[in-house]
Design a protein around this motif. Structure first.
Motif: not given
Length: 388
Positions: A191-218
């Motif tokens: 029996v093997m197991q892999t862990i899917k990680v999602s942190t509040t800081a990490g999610a906020a970081r990628i969300a901020e990057f994506v929206f900034n990218y969308a705004v900057k590039n219209k």
């Protein structure tokens, strides 16, 4: 039936269930040659590239005054000939780039990143690399430089057969968290197991990057996944997207969709897709699909973003069986090199390289075997240099 034909024309993919996030934009006006009128997008980075050394002839009025030092990692398999192609084209366009070339990219007796590569990239802040198949090596360099987003720019190359029409899709995926966190262990024998990680800081970081990218590039419309059974990890990602969307209500329209809906959308109406954002594994699937729409997945250029060290590559395989045979397709690395030039503020040379590649496909029958041609890698590179 038309939908089935489109699906069948793509490279075979492993089935993946789960969540996704999508940014899709309204139709863009085209110019006289069918390309989108949107200005070419620049890779985002919080720290400007450093310039060093004496100036070389730039051949254009907007060239950098001094040469910019760039870390070049040859990689393995066909990597050396592809990186040789990049250097040849950059020389032809007279971009003042000083290469710090690394043939040895792994540490001695291990798959770790070599200390020399780490030192070079820390100093130069920008690099370009050939294919490296080692997942451990890729994961380690991302963690060393905190390269949390990987950005793929997938668009129609006129002259390559594609049933999907004109499209211009940007796929942004988190490559630090999610299914590619790299945490796994043996629970009990069998029996093997892999862990899917999602942190509040990490999610906020990628969300901020994506929206900034969308705004900057219209980019005007956004979509994100709805968590189904992974309500904590995917739900955390979605909550970060919603929170960031509230800050950009006047600039970006935010919507939520499922992964299967996203895939159907990109296949049936790719001209209406704009920017997709996803966690690690789902983003890989979307990137391969979009690359297949271009012709083959390996020609879709991209880059890993970090203020500590941004690395450009197209995530193609090393293809050891083709090494030394002059048959590899240099399109992806050359398009990635154009993105790199834009990143270091050499916009005019970046435009020239991008246009030369597309001109070869549009106006000639020079193709490598993977896209139905008979030309060698060196012949394709010569044709691009001749255009320059």
């Amino acid at each position: 039936m038309n939908t089935l034909r489109k699906l069948n024309s793509l490279p075979p993919l492993r089935s993946v269930g789960g969540a996704y996030r999508l940014f899709a934009g309204k139709d863009q006006k085209k110019d006289s040659v069918g390309q989108k009128s949107r200005q070419p997008e620049k890779p985002q980075d919080k720290q400007k590239s450093k310039a060093s050394g004496k100036a070389r002839s730039a051949g254009s009025t907007d060239s950098a005054k001094k040469s910019t030092k760039v870390t070049l990692i040859n990689g393995e398999g066909v990597g050396r000939e592809l990186m040789d192609a990049v250097q040849e084209v950059i020389c032809a366009v007279k971009a003042p780039i000083e290469w710090d070339v690394h043939d040895e990219f792994k540490a001695k007796d291990s798959d770790d990143v070599s200390p020399e590569v780490l030192k070079s990239l820390r100093a130069n802040k920008v690099g370009i690399k050939g294919p490296v198949d080692s997942r451990h090596w890729q994961r380690q360099i991302r963690k060393h430089f905190a390269q949390f987003p990987y950005v793929s720019l997938c668009s129609l190359i006129e002259g390559l057969d594609s049933p999907y029409g004109d499209f211009d899709v940007v796929i942004i995926r988190d490559q630090m968290e999610g299914d590619y966190s790299g945490i796994e262990h043996l629970v009990v024998p069998g029996v093997m197991q892999t862990i899917k990680v999602s942190t509040t800081a990490g999610a906020a970081r990628i969300a901020e990057f994506v929206f900034n990218y969308a705004v900057k590039n219209k980019r005007k419309r956004s979509r994100a996944h709805k968590p189904t059974f992974m309500r904590m990890t995917d739900g955390n990602f979605l909550e970060a997207m919603r929170a960031e969307a509230d800050k950009h209500v006047d600039d970006v329209l935010f919507e939520e969709r499922y992964l299967d809906t996203c895939i159907l959308k990109i296949l049936l109406k790719p001209h209406k897709c704009d920017v997709m954002v996803s966690s690690s594994m789902y983003g890989d699937v979307l990137r391969v699909i979009a690359g297949g729409m271009m012709g083959v997945p390996g020609i879709c250029p991209g880059y890993s973003v970090s203020s500590l060290g941004t690395v450009f590559d197209c995530r193609m395989k090393a293809c050891h069986a083709l090494a030394g045979k002059d048959l590899a397709n240099p399109t992806g690395p050359l398009l990635s090199a154009a993105l790199m030039l834009r990143h270091v503020k050499m916009d005019k040379q970046a435009d020239q390289v991008d246009c030369a590649i597309r001109k070869v496909y549009k106006d000639t029958d020079i193709r490598t075997p993977d896209v139905g041609g008979k030309a060698k890698c060196s012949e394709f590179v010569k044709a691009v240099c001749d255009c320059l």
